[in-house]
Design an enzyme around this catalytic site. Sequence first.
Site, PDB file in Angstrom:
ATOM      1  N   HIS A   1     -16.122   5.875  67.772  1.00 52.06           N
ATOM      2  CA  HIS A   1     -17.285   4.986  67.700  1.00 52.06           C
ATOM      3  C   HIS A   1     -18.232   5.382  68.835  1.00 52.06           C
ATOM      4  CE1 HIS A   1     -18.948   0.741  66.841  1.00 52.06           C
ATOM      5  NE2 HIS A   1     -19.781   1.335  67.667  1.00 52.06           N
TER       6      HIS A   1
ATOM      7  N   LYS B   1     -14.704  -4.319  70.593  1.00 52.31           N
ATOM      8  CA  LYS B   1     -14.607  -3.322  71.653  1.00 52.31           C
ATOM      9  C   LYS B   1     -13.839  -3.885  72.854  1.00 52.31           C
ATOM     10  CE  LYS B   1     -19.096  -1.694  70.102  1.00 52.31           C
ATOM     11  NZ  LYS B   1     -20.554  -1.705  70.375  1.00 52.31           N
TER      12      LYS B   1
ATOM     13  N   LYS C   1     -17.825  -3.377  52.930  1.00 52.92           N
ATOM     14  CA  LYS C   1     -18.339  -4.126  54.067  1.00 52.92           C
ATOM     15  C   LYS C   1     -19.316  -5.206  53.614  1.00 52.92           C
ATOM     16  CE  LYS C   1     -18.266  -0.240  57.354  1.00 52.92           C
ATOM     17  NZ  LYS C   1     -19.122   0.549  58.286  1.00 52.92           N
TER      18      LYS C   1
ATOM     19  N   GLY D   1     -18.149  -7.931  63.266  1.00 56.03           N
ATOM     20  CA  GLY D   1     -16.883  -8.333  63.861  1.00 56.03           C
ATOM     21  C   GLY D   1     -15.671  -8.137  62.982  1.00 56.03           C
TER      22      GLY D   1
ATOM     23  N   ARG E   1     -13.391  -4.798  79.515  1.00 54.95           N
ATOM     24  CA  ARG E   1     -13.736  -6.205  79.261  1.00 54.95           C
ATOM     25  C   ARG E   1     -12.531  -7.077  79.615  1.00 54.95           C
ATOM     26  NH1 ARG E   1     -17.294  -6.709  73.707  1.00 54.95           N
ATOM     27  NH2 ARG E   1     -18.430  -4.729  73.864  1.00 54.95           N
TER      28      ARG E   1
ATOM     29  N   ARG F   1     -30.503  -5.750  70.384  1.00 51.71           N
ATOM     30  CA  ARG F   1     -30.346  -6.559  71.594  1.00 51.71           C
ATOM     31  C   ARG F   1     -29.688  -5.721  72.676  1.00 51.71           C
ATOM     32  NH1 ARG F   1     -24.932  -6.914  71.438  1.00 51.71           N
ATOM     33  NH2 ARG F   1     -23.906  -7.237  69.436  1.00 51.71           N
TER      34      ARG F   1
ATOM     35  N   ASN G   1     -27.837  -2.560  66.599  1.00 50.18           N
ATOM     36  CA  ASN G   1     -27.901  -3.857  67.275  1.00 50.18           C
ATOM     37  C   ASN G   1     -29.245  -3.975  67.983  1.00 50.18           C
ATOM     38  OD1 ASN G   1     -25.277  -5.042  66.735  1.00 50.18           O
ATOM     39  ND2 ASN G   1     -24.461  -3.353  67.922  1.00 50.18           N
TER      40      ASN G   1
ATOM     41  N   HIS H   1     -11.820  -4.418  65.360  1.00 52.35           N
ATOM     42  CA  HIS H   1     -13.246  -4.064  65.378  1.00 52.35           C
ATOM     43  C   HIS H   1     -13.993  -4.652  66.572  1.00 52.35           C
ATOM     44  CE1 HIS H   1     -12.650  -2.453  61.345  1.00 52.35           C
ATOM     45  NE2 HIS H   1     -12.070  -3.598  61.024  1.00 52.35           N
TER      46      HIS H   1
ATOM     47  N   LYS I   1     -17.810   5.681  52.532  1.00 54.27           N
ATOM     48  CA  LYS I   1     -16.659   6.545  52.746  1.00 54.27           C
ATOM     49  C   LYS I   1     -15.914   6.074  53.992  1.00 54.27           C
ATOM     50  CE  LYS I   1     -14.078  10.307  52.454  1.00 54.27           C
ATOM     51  NZ  LYS I   1     -13.060  10.445  51.389  1.00 54.27           N
TER      52      LYS I   1
END
Length: 447
Positions: free
Chosen positions: A208, A237, A158, A164, A337, A291, A289, A235, A201
């Site tokens: 999630h 949502k 990562k 994102g 969404r 926010r 996050n 990745h 890993k």
Amino acid sequence: MFQKILIANRGEIALRVLRACKELGIQTVVVHSTADADAMHVRLADESVCIGPPPSRDSYLNIHQIVAACEITGADAVHPGYGFLSENAKFADILAAHNITFIGPSGDHIRVMGDKIEAKRTAKRLGIPVVPGSDGAVTEEKEARRIAAEIGYPVIIKASAGGGGRGMKVAHTETDLEIALQTARSEAGAAFGDDAVYIEKYLEKPRHIEVQVFGDGFGGGVHFGERDCSLQRRHQKVWEEANSPALNAEERSRIGGICAKAIADLGYSGAGTIEFLYENGEFYFIEMNTRLQVEHPVTEAITGIDLVHEQIRVASGGGLSVRQEDIKFNGHAIECRINAEDPRTFTPSPGTITHFHTPGGLGIRVDSGVYSGYKIPPYYDSLIGKLIVHGRNRVECMMRLRRALDEFVVDGIKTTLPLFRDLVGNADIANGDYDIHWLEKYLAKGE
């Protein structure tokens, strides 16, 4: 309390914050690009300031223009919403230097949690369970092979500064590792200007799970339960619900307590979300996050607490309005969404909305800034609205969601509404039996 808040965002979240301000009797200022001159939040605000042309870098990401708008209008605080400058530590610091309150955490806390490697170190120090992996950035292939052998394949690489899904690659064998490492580093450098990567890993079938937390700015902290955000594409949502169908009350209380204590120990101020992968009864921290989240309405639905009100209250120095023992969870909520995208290819679909009709009835909420005749600009995120449904339990919530989706009408552009109408009738979804890979597998089968 603040006299005037400038909302440094657009679309449904700008309108959401504006409504909270009006309820609290606070004057509002919105900034907008030339492309958003006819947006609903611009029409409803007390004042508006055009800060530039359509490209985000020239408008919604233009810190100097936003600060100037604050000074021109006399705004004493800024709410950044989500996205854009909401997790920009430099922005928070500049506002502080101009004696303008940033409605969010300190620049230092944004920096710590914005660096994925440092965030993981901090989480571990605060007692939050983390995914096994490297302690910091991995720079050499030899080191990467050693770490991967220790924690076992598959592993995921990562970007430290990422998000994102960019700069993120999975390696199932040592042969895959070299290519994955090079590709992730290259993508990270191109996307974020920082090619640092780390290894964790890779969990095969995790969910999630994220915990909504608040710090009061005085060393106290609470949690508002968790949300399940496992239905994702690339990745990103798509569907979120609270509480998670995968957790029981004991697990919910345990992870919530850990997160609330961590926030208190950190001295954090305002809203935050601590995100985990959850598999076989274990939680593994992935990021925080700093926010408000897109999916915050499902938490509001099951707690009855306005999280934007809490943000404003905490930022003004008033602390939290509730204690942990005051926070009760009532029923179940799901958010879909609604994006201006093709429901199968997810290609953006900007254009004019010719007919817009939202569902209603008990337990139905729609957060959207669009209307019939509104032209969706091609410059920004494709989210046009959020359908939030609440019921006494998950079964009732799903029944209301099915009915609400049938009532929802958006003509003139393509949207993801047909996808949700399919999902709500799927047996796995009805049973809450899905993980973070489920949706992409479903879409690949073309069901």
